[in-house]
Design an enzyme around this catalytic site. Sequence first.
Site, short mmCIF file in Angstrom:
data_model
loop_
_atom_site.label_atom_id
_atom_site.label_comp_id
_atom_site.label_asym_id
_atom_site.label_seq_id
_atom_site.Cartn_x
_atom_site.Cartn_y
_atom_site.Cartn_z
N GLY A 43 0.78 -1.24 0.00
CA GLY A 43 0.00 0.00 0.00
C GLY A 43 0.81 1.28 0.00
N ASP A 98 0.69 3.34 4.33
CA ASP A 98 -0.37 4.02 3.59
C ASP A 98 -1.36 4.69 4.54
OD1 ASP A 98 -1.38 1.57 4.49
OD2 ASP A 98 -2.15 0.93 2.54
N ASP A 101 -5.35 2.89 10.46
CA ASP A 101 -6.79 2.70 10.56
C ASP A 101 -7.10 2.29 12.01
OD1 ASP A 101 -9.43 2.43 9.55
OD2 ASP A 101 -9.12 0.31 9.12
N LYS A 129 -7.07 7.62 9.95
CA LYS A 129 -8.52 7.58 10.24
C LYS A 129 -8.69 7.44 11.74
CE LYS A 129 -10.05 4.66 6.58
NZ LYS A 129 -10.88 3.49 6.19
N PHE A 150 -13.98 4.29 3.38
CA PHE A 150 -13.00 3.44 2.72
C PHE A 150 -12.48 4.16 1.48
CE2 PHE A 150 -11.15 -0.10 0.48
CZ PHE A 150 -10.56 -0.80 1.53
N ASP A 157 -5.82 -0.11 -1.99
CA ASP A 157 -6.60 -0.96 -2.88
C ASP A 157 -7.95 -1.32 -2.30
OD1 ASP A 157 -5.51 -2.81 -0.86
OD2 ASP A 157 -6.45 -4.35 -2.11
N ARG A 163 -4.70 0.56 -6.98
CA ARG A 163 -3.47 1.03 -6.32
C ARG A 163 -2.70 2.03 -7.17
NH1 ARG A 163 -2.22 -2.11 -1.72
NH2 ARG A 163 -2.74 -4.32 -1.85
P1 IMP Z 1 -4.86 -1.09 10.64
O1 IMP Z 1 -6.32 -1.36 10.85
O2 IMP Z 1 -4.48 0.26 11.16
O3 IMP Z 1 -4.02 -2.20 11.19
O4 IMP Z 1 -4.61 -1.02 9.07
C1 IMP Z 1 -4.31 -2.16 8.35
C2 IMP Z 1 -4.33 -1.93 6.87
O5 IMP Z 1 -5.69 -1.91 6.42
C3 IMP Z 1 -3.76 -0.66 6.29
O6 IMP Z 1 -2.34 -0.65 6.21
C4 IMP Z 1 -4.36 -0.69 4.91
O7 IMP Z 1 -3.61 -1.54 4.07
C5 IMP Z 1 -5.74 -1.29 5.17
N1 IMP Z 1 -6.76 -0.22 5.15
C6 IMP Z 1 -7.33 0.40 6.19
N2 IMP Z 1 -8.22 1.33 5.79
C7 IMP Z 1 -8.20 1.29 4.43
C8 IMP Z 1 -8.89 2.02 3.40
O8 IMP Z 1 -9.72 2.92 3.62
N3 IMP Z 1 -8.60 1.67 2.11
C9 IMP Z 1 -7.71 0.70 1.79
N4 IMP Z 1 -7.02 0.00 2.72
C10 IMP Z 1 -7.27 0.29 4.02
MG MG Z 2 -1.17 -1.58 4.54
#
Ligand code: IMP
Ligand code: MG
Length: 175
Positions: A43, A98, A101, A129, A150, A157, A163
């Site tokens: 990402g 990237d 979340d 976010k 999202f 992606d 991407r």
């Molecule tokens: P985490 O929830 O912070 O561990 O994020 C894990 C991964 O989820 C991120 O590195 C992204 O690859 C993916 N992700 C989270 N939100 C989005 C989004 O809005 N679009 C695309 N990928 C996302």
């Molecule tokens: Mg990621």
Amino acid sequence: MNYTLDKILINGEKIQQRIREMGAQITRDYAGKQPIAVCTLRGAIPFYADLIRVMDLPVTVDTITVSSYGSGTTSGNLKIITDMRSDVKGRDVIIVDDIVDTGRTSLAMVNMLKERGARSVTICALLDKPSRRVVDIEGDYVGFTIPDEFVVGYGLDWDEKYRNLPHVYTLKSCE
Ligand code: IMP
Ligand code: MG
């Protein structure tokens, strides 16, 4: 459910402008140091490529592919699919990602790198976010804070699509 592009949330020009600011900030903060900038595949690819070129530092380039699983945030909850090449012991590491979340991946990566003996670890994310966060972690360098939507494009992606787009878009459902 099937999705298609909705609208541009962040224009590519604006992304480039913000990356120049972030690069300048990192350059100031790491003056005199030789950090490892690690690209979290896949990402962060476009963001990483643009960011390292505006970091005026003798930076070590490296990559990692991980996925976090379960609800934990320890390095035990981090699945390393392809590891880094560098030895991080005693080094200053910048995780380039990237998006932060839920924060689980970032926190597990920070913990893993500290366990390996990194001197310092920071997180540099294009997007944040905060409304989705479930663990206590913040990006040290954040490009844009976005609402709970999202998004795709500029590395991000949906189902391995989009991407390569130059802008960040929101998605909408379609039949
Ligand atoms: P985490 O929830 O912070 O561990 O994020 C894990 C991964 O989820 C991120 O590195 C992204 O690859 C993916 N992700 C989270 N939100 C989005 C989004 O809005 N679009 C695309 N990928 C996302
Ligand atoms: Mg990621």
